[in-house]
Write an enzyme that holds these catalytic residues in place. Structure first.
Site, mmCIF file in Angstrom:
data_model
loop_
_atom_site.group_PDB
_atom_site.id
_atom_site.type_symbol
_atom_site.label_atom_id
_atom_site.label_comp_id
_atom_site.label_asym_id
_atom_site.label_seq_id
_atom_site.Cartn_x
_atom_site.Cartn_y
_atom_site.Cartn_z
ATOM 1 C CG HIS A 133 -1.433 1.693 1.783
ATOM 2 N ND1 HIS A 133 -2.574 0.903 1.198
ATOM 3 C CD2 HIS A 133 -1.445 2.536 1.977
ATOM 4 C CE1 HIS A 133 -3.658 2.345 1.615
ATOM 5 N NE2 HIS A 133 -2.497 3.451 1.515
ATOM 6 C CD GLU A 134 2.266 3.908 4.085
ATOM 7 O OE1 GLU A 134 2.295 4.414 3.459
ATOM 8 O OE2 GLU A 134 1.218 3.613 4.381
ATOM 9 C CG HIS A 137 0.358 6.292 -0.422
ATOM 10 N ND1 HIS A 137 -0.490 6.521 -0.936
ATOM 11 C CD2 HIS A 137 0.031 5.367 0.337
ATOM 12 C CE1 HIS A 137 -2.416 6.891 -0.127
ATOM 13 N NE2 HIS A 137 -1.481 5.902 0.965
ATOM 14 C CD GLU A 198 -4.392 5.895 2.883
ATOM 15 O OE1 GLU A 198 -4.624 4.762 2.792
ATOM 16 O OE2 GLU A 198 -3.455 6.256 2.432
ATOM 17 C CG ASP A 202 -6.541 0.232 0.380
ATOM 18 O OD1 ASP A 202 -5.501 0.859 0.428
ATOM 19 O OD2 ASP A 202 -7.520 0.353 0.404
#
Length: 485
Positions: A133-134, A137, A198, A202
């Protein structure tokens, strides 16, 4: 992803423009990388910001400097990165020593995972889901895009925000309050903006997860358990829930998306459980409490969990200086696998803690044949050689490793000791300055090199190296002063 991580890119990029005049952001002469965010802050600039940011984090936060923990999280991170859509970005993965459940990304591929995430993850797929997930980003350039959205913020407001970034990592509640106080409505707009980020993180993160042969349901499973457990926090939910808001719709979407992937048998490593148990063994109020905790885990362990639990128990016993009991557990572990790096390092450390340096070094010699240039081995071996009064040998081990491998602050800390104890004071001072610089004490690093310049016996080559490093340290110091980090 926490708001402060996104806002880092905003303020830091603006503050990189030459002082004392603050040119409008549209006048920044940066290359266009094919998207609107690339025209505002380039990947090269993000990398430079990230390096400075990481040094500030090392100075102000408590990072897990255990080489085995670092090696594991880097290995996991790059396994995921290799299956992302953008493998050109370099990354730094690290573990923050904090049992609160949280994770964050910062400019330049900086990704921090709290030890609480590792402790509370039930499977490696769950941990990998958080890391993926990070990573998403960063690959989606959310940091730079947030900067583009917020480019009209005033310089004083941006400077105030930068001051709360590190505070947010060290003390999330205080840092978030600081951001709210200085940002007001702008920060609220940022919160709304990150909701879309977000969702995208995901989706992209799950794709990375599946490509890496992890269970795509790991992400949704971790989110679900966090949401259920938050009911017991009575208003003080895990920081992850406050900076990565979870809703029933978001979790349902993640679960439905995971079910679209074909069933797989996840390729999870034993290293996850070993590292998880090691972190548990080093957690708690004191060593005795950790021993009790790991003994309970071992007594309750079933099947494949027994060996990792025994390993954690052995580490805890060593920490508590219960050496005879620790030896009993390590003997069992080595009977199970006498070539496992974690078991051999634990066995050598147990000997070194008892000042049985010959026995410890013999184990390291055997490991060297099995795992040459394995960073945890190199650092542990050099440290033991120093304790054994063999600095020249320690220096040789470190220098050989440094010729063909990336070096870091722990490497330079040991090299400084080895050079100094071997009688090479100037080389020891140069290595110490590098260590100070890498942990964020740039001013002290500059002072150390200036002092070294005045020492008798310095040769031309050493002087040239010092001059070059002083120039770089001065630039770094000015950059950090501008960034207020």
């Amino acid at each position: 992803m926490r708001i402060s991580s996104l806002l880092t890119a905003i303020g830091l990029a603006l503050l990189l423009s030459p002082p004392p005049t603050y040119a409008d952001v549209s006048n920044l002469d940066l290359p266009d990388f094919g998207d609107s965010a690339g025209s505002i802050i380039s990947p090269q600039m993000e990398q430079r910001i990230g390096e400075a940011f990481m040094r500030s984090v090392r100075k102000n936060a408590t990072i897990y400097d255990d080489p085995e923990v670092e090696a594991y999280i880097q290995s996991l991170g790059y396994r995921l990165v290799s299956n992302s859509d953008d493998t050109s970005q370099s990354y730094t993965f690290f573990v923050v020593k904090d049992e609160m459940i949280n994770a964050f990304a910062a400019p330049g591929g900086i990704i921090g995972i709290n030890s609480g995430v590792i402790i509370n993850a039930r499977t490696e797929s769950e941990l990998a889901g958080v890391v993926a997930h990070e990573i998403a980003h960063i690959t989606q350039r959310h940091l730079a895009r947030m900067f583009e959205v917020q480019q009209n913020m005033s310089m004083p407001m941006l400077a105030s925000m930068i001051g709360s970034i590190l505070l947010t990592i060290i003390n999330p509640a205080a840092g978030q309050a600081a951001l709210t106080a200085v940002a007001g409505a702008q920060a609220q707009y940022g919160i709304n903006f990150t909701r879309a980020n977000e969702q995208e993180a995901d989706r992209i993160g799950m794709k990375i997860l599946a490509r890496s042969d992890f269970d795509p349901g790991g992400m949704a499973g971790f989110f679900e358990r966090l949401q259920r457990s938050s009911r017991y926090y009575k208003g003080n939910a895990p920081e992850f829930l406050r900076t990565h808001p979870l809703t029933s719709n978001r979790i349902a979407e993640a679960r439905a998306r995971a079910e679209e992937y074909p069933p797989i048998v996840p390729d999870e490593t034993e290293s996850f459980e070993l590292i998880r148990m090691k972190i548990l063994a080093n957690s708690g109020k004191n060593a005795r409490e950790a021993v009790s905790r790991l003994k309970e885990i071992l007594d309750d362990a079933e099947n494949k969990q027994i060996i990792p639990a025994r390993y954690g128990y052995a580490v805890a016993l060593t920490n508590a200086r219960q050496f005879d009991k620790a030896q009993q557990q390590i003997d069992i572990l080595l009977q199970h696998d006498d070539e496992k790096p974690a078991f051999l390092l634990a066995a050598a450390r147990l000997q070194a803690e008892q000042q049985n340096y010959g026995e410890a070094l013999a184990i390291y010699e055997r490991m060297q044949q099995l795992y040459p240039d394995y960073r945890p081995l190199v650092l542990a071996r050099a440290d033991t050689l120093l304790d054994a009064g063999q600095p020249a040998e320690a220096r040789g081990v470190l220098r050989q490793y440094g010729r063909s491998n990336p070096t870091d602050h722990q490497y330079y800390e040991l090299l400084s000791q080895a050079e100094s104890q071997a009688g090479n004071k100037i080389e020891g001072d140069i290595a110490q300055a590098e260590y100070l610089y890498l942990i964020g004490d740039t001013s002290l690093a500059i002072e150390r090199l200036k002092h070294t310049q005045r020492q008798p016996g310095i040769n031309y080559y050493q002087q040239q190296r010092i001059d070059a490093r002083l120039n770089q340290y001065q630039e770094e110091l000015e950059l950090r002063r501008e960034l207020q980090i």
